[in-house]
Design a protein around this motif. Sequence first.
Motif, mmCIF file in Angstrom:
data_model
loop_
_atom_site.group_PDB
_atom_site.id
_atom_site.type_symbol
_atom_site.label_atom_id
_atom_site.label_comp_id
_atom_site.label_asym_id
_atom_site.label_seq_id
_atom_site.Cartn_x
_atom_site.Cartn_y
_atom_site.Cartn_z
ATOM 1 N N GLU A 1 3.546 -0.862 -7.390
ATOM 2 C CA GLU A 1 4.774 -1.907 -6.907
ATOM 3 C C GLU A 1 4.723 -2.974 -7.094
ATOM 4 O OE1 GLU A 1 7.084 0.153 -4.171
ATOM 5 O OE2 GLU A 1 5.925 -0.654 -3.261
ATOM 6 N N ARG A 2 6.132 -3.524 -6.919
ATOM 7 C CA ARG A 2 6.797 -4.406 -7.452
ATOM 8 C C ARG A 2 7.723 -4.864 -6.718
ATOM 9 N NH1 ARG A 2 2.614 -4.225 -9.484
ATOM 10 N NH2 ARG A 2 0.824 -5.462 -11.199
ATOM 11 N N CYS A 3 8.197 -5.903 -5.792
ATOM 12 C CA CYS A 3 9.655 -5.595 -4.842
ATOM 13 C C CYS A 3 9.856 -7.010 -5.874
ATOM 14 C CB CYS A 3 8.876 -5.689 -3.687
ATOM 15 S SG CYS A 3 7.929 -4.064 -3.341
ATOM 16 N N ILE A 4 11.270 -7.093 -4.946
ATOM 17 C CA ILE A 4 12.374 -8.101 -5.481
ATOM 18 C C ILE A 4 12.579 -8.860 -4.294
ATOM 19 C CG2 ILE A 4 14.291 -9.170 -6.791
ATOM 20 C CD1 ILE A 4 12.377 -8.729 -8.617
ATOM 21 N N THR A 5 12.747 -9.958 -3.529
ATOM 22 C CA THR A 5 13.445 -10.079 -2.254
ATOM 23 C C THR A 5 15.366 -10.117 -2.295
ATOM 24 O OG1 THR A 5 11.648 -11.071 -1.473
ATOM 25 C CG2 THR A 5 13.492 -11.385 -0.118
ATOM 26 N N THR A 6 16.170 -9.081 -1.595
ATOM 27 C CA THR A 6 17.552 -9.532 -2.472
ATOM 28 C C THR A 6 18.236 -10.285 -0.875
ATOM 29 O OG1 THR A 6 17.978 -7.212 -1.265
ATOM 30 C CG2 THR A 6 17.553 -7.248 -3.681
ATOM 31 N N GLY A 7 17.375 -10.965 0.179
ATOM 32 C CA GLY A 7 17.768 -10.984 0.967
ATOM 33 C C GLY A 7 17.329 -11.587 2.700
ATOM 34 N N PHE A 8 17.539 -12.108 3.824
ATOM 35 C CA PHE A 8 16.575 -12.081 4.240
ATOM 36 C C PHE A 8 17.669 -12.333 5.784
ATOM 37 C CE2 PHE A 8 13.939 -14.363 1.700
ATOM 38 C CZ PHE A 8 12.735 -13.409 1.731
ATOM 39 N N SER A 9 17.509 -11.192 6.289
ATOM 40 C CA SER A 9 18.290 -10.947 7.641
ATOM 41 C C SER A 9 17.677 -11.775 9.150
ATOM 42 C CB SER A 9 18.261 -8.904 8.567
ATOM 43 O OG SER A 9 19.188 -8.561 7.344
ATOM 44 N N VAL A 10 18.132 -11.994 9.504
ATOM 45 C CA VAL A 10 18.172 -13.161 10.915
ATOM 46 C C VAL A 10 17.949 -12.553 11.972
ATOM 47 C CG1 VAL A 10 18.292 -15.253 11.828
ATOM 48 C CG2 VAL A 10 18.427 -15.029 9.854
ATOM 49 N N ASN A 11 17.152 -11.934 12.397
ATOM 50 C CA ASN A 11 17.305 -11.143 13.792
ATOM 51 C C ASN A 11 17.344 -12.129 15.356
ATOM 52 O OD1 ASN A 11 15.191 -10.307 13.372
ATOM 53 N ND2 ASN A 11 15.386 -8.907 12.205
ATOM 54 N N GLY A 12 16.605 -13.367 15.105
ATOM 55 C CA GLY A 12 16.559 -13.869 16.071
ATOM 56 C C GLY A 12 17.383 -14.740 16.674
ATOM 57 N N ALA A 13 19.037 -14.257 15.584
ATOM 58 C CA ALA A 13 19.858 -15.452 15.876
ATOM 59 C C ALA A 13 20.756 -14.835 17.280
ATOM 60 C CB ALA A 13 21.055 -15.509 14.678
ATOM 61 N N SER B 1 4.461 -4.346 -15.486
ATOM 62 C CA SER B 1 5.067 -4.779 -14.870
ATOM 63 C C SER B 1 5.544 -6.172 -15.573
ATOM 64 C CB SER B 1 4.629 -4.827 -13.175
ATOM 65 O OG SER B 1 3.441 -5.499 -13.583
ATOM 66 N N THR B 2 4.283 -6.738 -15.805
ATOM 67 C CA THR B 2 3.553 -7.329 -17.145
ATOM 68 C C THR B 2 5.453 -7.203 -18.673
ATOM 69 O OG1 THR B 2 2.054 -6.256 -18.645
ATOM 70 C CG2 THR B 2 1.850 -7.779 -17.290
ATOM 71 N N GLN B 3 5.671 -6.239 -18.537
ATOM 72 C CA GLN B 3 6.782 -5.974 -19.987
ATOM 73 C C GLN B 3 8.293 -5.941 -19.884
ATOM 74 O OE1 GLN B 3 4.328 -1.363 -19.957
ATOM 75 N NE2 GLN B 3 5.451 -1.757 -22.537
ATOM 76 N N VAL B 4 8.172 -6.420 -18.210
ATOM 77 C CA VAL B 4 9.727 -7.381 -18.026
ATOM 78 C C VAL B 4 9.543 -8.374 -17.398
ATOM 79 C CG1 VAL B 4 10.367 -4.844 -18.152
ATOM 80 C CG2 VAL B 4 9.228 -5.744 -15.613
ATOM 81 N N ASP B 5 10.776 -8.952 -17.468
ATOM 82 C CA ASP B 5 10.985 -10.376 -16.511
ATOM 83 C C ASP B 5 11.262 -9.969 -15.320
ATOM 84 O OD1 ASP B 5 11.188 -12.899 -15.803
ATOM 85 O OD2 ASP B 5 13.282 -13.304 -17.594
ATOM 86 N N LEU B 6 10.743 -10.253 -14.289
ATOM 87 C CA LEU B 6 10.829 -10.357 -12.915
ATOM 88 C C LEU B 6 11.650 -11.256 -12.341
ATOM 89 C CD1 LEU B 6 7.824 -7.554 -11.343
ATOM 90 C CD2 LEU B 6 10.528 -6.966 -11.900
ATOM 91 N N VAL B 7 10.886 -12.383 -13.023
ATOM 92 C CA VAL B 7 11.656 -13.578 -12.529
ATOM 93 C C VAL B 7 12.983 -14.231 -12.567
ATOM 94 C CG1 VAL B 7 11.149 -16.163 -13.124
ATOM 95 C CG2 VAL B 7 8.701 -14.843 -12.808
ATOM 96 N N ALA B 8 13.538 -13.302 -14.006
ATOM 97 C CA ALA B 8 14.978 -13.212 -14.037
ATOM 98 C C ALA B 8 15.857 -11.996 -12.958
ATOM 99 C CB ALA B 8 14.833 -12.925 -15.245
ATOM 100 N N LEU B 9 15.128 -11.325 -12.705
ATOM 101 C CA LEU B 9 15.792 -10.351 -11.746
ATOM 102 C C LEU B 9 16.367 -10.840 -10.505
ATOM 103 C CD1 LEU B 9 16.673 -7.575 -11.592
ATOM 104 C CD2 LEU B 9 14.464 -6.841 -11.376
ATOM 105 N N GLN B 10 14.627 -11.311 -10.722
ATOM 106 C CA GLN B 10 14.813 -11.964 -8.733
ATOM 107 C C GLN B 10 15.804 -13.307 -8.875
ATOM 108 O OE1 GLN B 10 12.315 -12.112 -5.745
ATOM 109 N NE2 GLN B 10 14.584 -12.718 -5.069
ATOM 110 N N GLN C 1 20.012 -2.106 -13.403
ATOM 111 C CA GLN C 1 19.896 -0.727 -13.499
ATOM 112 C C GLN C 1 19.253 -0.596 -15.296
ATOM 113 O OE1 GLN C 1 20.714 2.011 -12.505
ATOM 114 N NE2 GLN C 1 22.341 1.094 -10.460
ATOM 115 N N ALA C 2 19.404 -1.186 -15.853
ATOM 116 C CA ALA C 2 18.693 -1.627 -17.376
ATOM 117 C C ALA C 2 17.406 -2.060 -17.049
ATOM 118 C CB ALA C 2 18.543 -3.355 -17.682
ATOM 119 N N LEU C 3 16.599 -2.194 -15.629
ATOM 120 C CA LEU C 3 15.244 -2.404 -15.583
ATOM 121 C C LEU C 3 14.589 -0.655 -15.231
ATOM 122 C CD1 LEU C 3 12.200 -3.226 -14.898
ATOM 123 C CD2 LEU C 3 13.095 -3.794 -12.857
ATOM 124 N N LEU C 4 15.574 -0.382 -14.405
ATOM 125 C CA LEU C 4 15.660 1.149 -14.374
ATOM 126 C C LEU C 4 15.644 2.234 -15.460
ATOM 127 C CD1 LEU C 4 17.436 1.838 -11.434
ATOM 128 C CD2 LEU C 4 15.255 2.396 -11.036
#
Length: 197
Positions: A108-120, A33-42, A70-73
């Motif tokens: 494993e490293r994860c990128i957060t793509t959003g948050f679902s608000v299910n308490g609304a 994971s240190t070989q890619v820019d995960l900050v830019a992907l986030q 896709q480039a990361l994959l």
Amino acid sequence: MTAVTVGAFLAQKYTIGGEASSEMPPPSPRIASTQVDLVALQEAATESCMCERRGGSEEECNAAYASARQALLFKIYGTSQFDEMAASATACAPVSTEIDCFEFTDGERCITTGFSVNGASNDVENRRVCTVNEARAIERAYEDGWLGEDGVEPDPNDEEEWRVANERATGAVDDMLRRILAGEPTPPREPSGGCAG
């Protein structure tokens, strides 16, 4: 945007009849994971979410993130052909975290793509937020509403207290979500201990 877990899909794609296929072993990660820019992907993932919030189409808004993903994959596995992947999200209330995870040689490293608000309530049409601060603001609003002005949990043996606390919490989430969607800034929040971190 759909969140996905790449590792789970790979295990499923290359398994036949419950046993791993000897003809097509799943690809192994080739880089750390240190070989890619995960900050830019986030940042691309967050911008994709914000673009959709501003009314852009999913296809238009997701283009930059999808391309970077896709480039990361390709860098990780030597291929970028993963068309059918399973969505991944936490199962939390009032906010669930949508993630896109990648397996590297160092884990494993994860990128957060959003948050679902299910308490609304159903009164709020868009129930998705894009940043950790927004998600933490929703969690804080829910907790404050649940506890009420006295800051005390409702009596677990009193159904009416629980109903009232739930209505207060849902109303507080609705109010915060409307403010976020209207563009009000959300100040940085300390981790809440919930799914938003």
